[in-house]
Design a protein around this motif. Sequence first.
Motif, PDB file in Angstrom:
ATOM      1  N   GLY A  36       1.059  -1.187   0.370  1.00  0.00           N
ATOM      2  CA  GLY A  36       0.336  -0.213  -0.192  1.00  0.00           C
ATOM      3  C   GLY A  36       0.958   1.336  -0.389  1.00  0.00           C
ATOM      4  O   GLY A  36      -0.036   2.471   0.417  1.00  0.00           O
ATOM      5  N   LEU A  37       2.019   1.258   0.770  1.00  0.00           N
ATOM      6  CA  LEU A  37       3.027   2.704   0.323  1.00  0.00           C
ATOM      7  C   LEU A  37       2.731   3.165  -1.276  1.00  0.00           C
ATOM      8  O   LEU A  37       3.475   4.223  -0.974  1.00  0.00           O
ATOM      9  N   ALA A  38       3.144   2.076  -1.853  1.00  0.00           N
ATOM     10  CA  ALA A  38       3.579   2.971  -3.405  1.00  0.00           C
ATOM     11  C   ALA A  38       2.430   3.280  -3.703  1.00  0.00           C
ATOM     12  O   ALA A  38       2.774   4.564  -4.137  1.00  0.00           O
ATOM     13  N   LYS A  86      14.815   5.536   2.167  1.00  0.00           N
ATOM     14  CA  LYS A  86      13.327   4.476   2.778  1.00  0.00           C
ATOM     15  C   LYS A  86      12.487   5.276   4.095  1.00  0.00           C
ATOM     16  O   LYS A  86      11.289   4.835   4.009  1.00  0.00           O
ATOM     17  N   GLU A  87      13.602   5.791   4.787  1.00  0.00           N
ATOM     18  CA  GLU A  87      12.544   6.638   6.227  1.00  0.00           C
ATOM     19  C   GLU A  87      11.609   7.449   5.369  1.00  0.00           C
ATOM     20  O   GLU A  87      10.881   7.599   6.231  1.00  0.00           O
ATOM     21  N   LEU A  88      11.921   8.268   4.433  1.00  0.00           N
ATOM     22  CA  LEU A  88      11.381   9.363   4.265  1.00  0.00           C
ATOM     23  C   LEU A  88       9.772   8.945   3.393  1.00  0.00           C
ATOM     24  O   LEU A  88       9.125   9.518   4.121  1.00  0.00           O
ATOM     25  N   CYS A  89       9.733   7.954   3.625  1.00  0.00           N
ATOM     26  CA  CYS A  89       8.664   7.033   2.827  1.00  0.00           C
ATOM     27  C   CYS A  89       8.206   6.488   3.573  1.00  0.00           C
ATOM     28  O   CYS A  89       6.616   6.374   3.661  1.00  0.00           O
ATOM     29  N   ARG A  90       8.244   5.843   4.378  1.00  0.00           N
ATOM     30  CA  ARG A  90       8.382   5.888   5.700  1.00  0.00           C
ATOM     31  C   ARG A  90       7.587   5.691   6.408  1.00  0.00           C
ATOM     32  O   ARG A  90       6.570   6.454   7.582  1.00  0.00           O
ATOM     33  N   ALA A  91       7.633   7.715   6.421  1.00  0.00           N
ATOM     34  CA  ALA A  91       7.452   9.460   7.571  1.00  0.00           C
ATOM     35  C   ALA A  91       7.115  10.340   6.565  1.00  0.00           C
ATOM     36  O   ALA A  91       7.759  10.776   6.148  1.00  0.00           O
TER      37      ALA A  91
END
Length: 169
Positions: free
Chosen positions: A40-42, A150-155
Amino acid sequence: MSLAPVVILACGNPSRGDDALGPILLDRLQAWLESSGCAGLADDFELIGDFQWQVEHALDLVGRRLALFIDAGQQTHAPFVFRRAQAIDSASPSTHSLPPESVLAVLARINQEAPPPAFVLCVRGQRFELGEGLSTAATRHANAAFELLKELCRAAEVGAWQARESGGE
């Protein structure tokens, strides 16, 4: 289909050594976002790659909550610099490449809309000659930058990104 709230624009020329850092990171990020561990992140991200940023890229900012520009830099602190970008209307748009700050300013000129909060991830490169491959140092810098991505995408929130800023170029 709705517009992804976050746009990530990467530029660089894969035929010019470390200038390939932007496209390489964009490809890695695309694969990571599509992996099963990022369910779902994409959907929250649109990834756009090009050789250089143009006035037309201002249209990619319309309706976004957040924007990230990724590029390689020769004088950048290693392994990378992550900083906030502000619209600067210092030059008239042309068909030549623009820095992220000018792309942001174009949006206000053509759309009468403030640009979304935007950040720049500039990854240190060393070799930019035509026909060169990616340098060993640039590979290390790309790996460090990918961990940040990856950190930026998670938050993907302005406050979280501001907390990760590392200074100017």
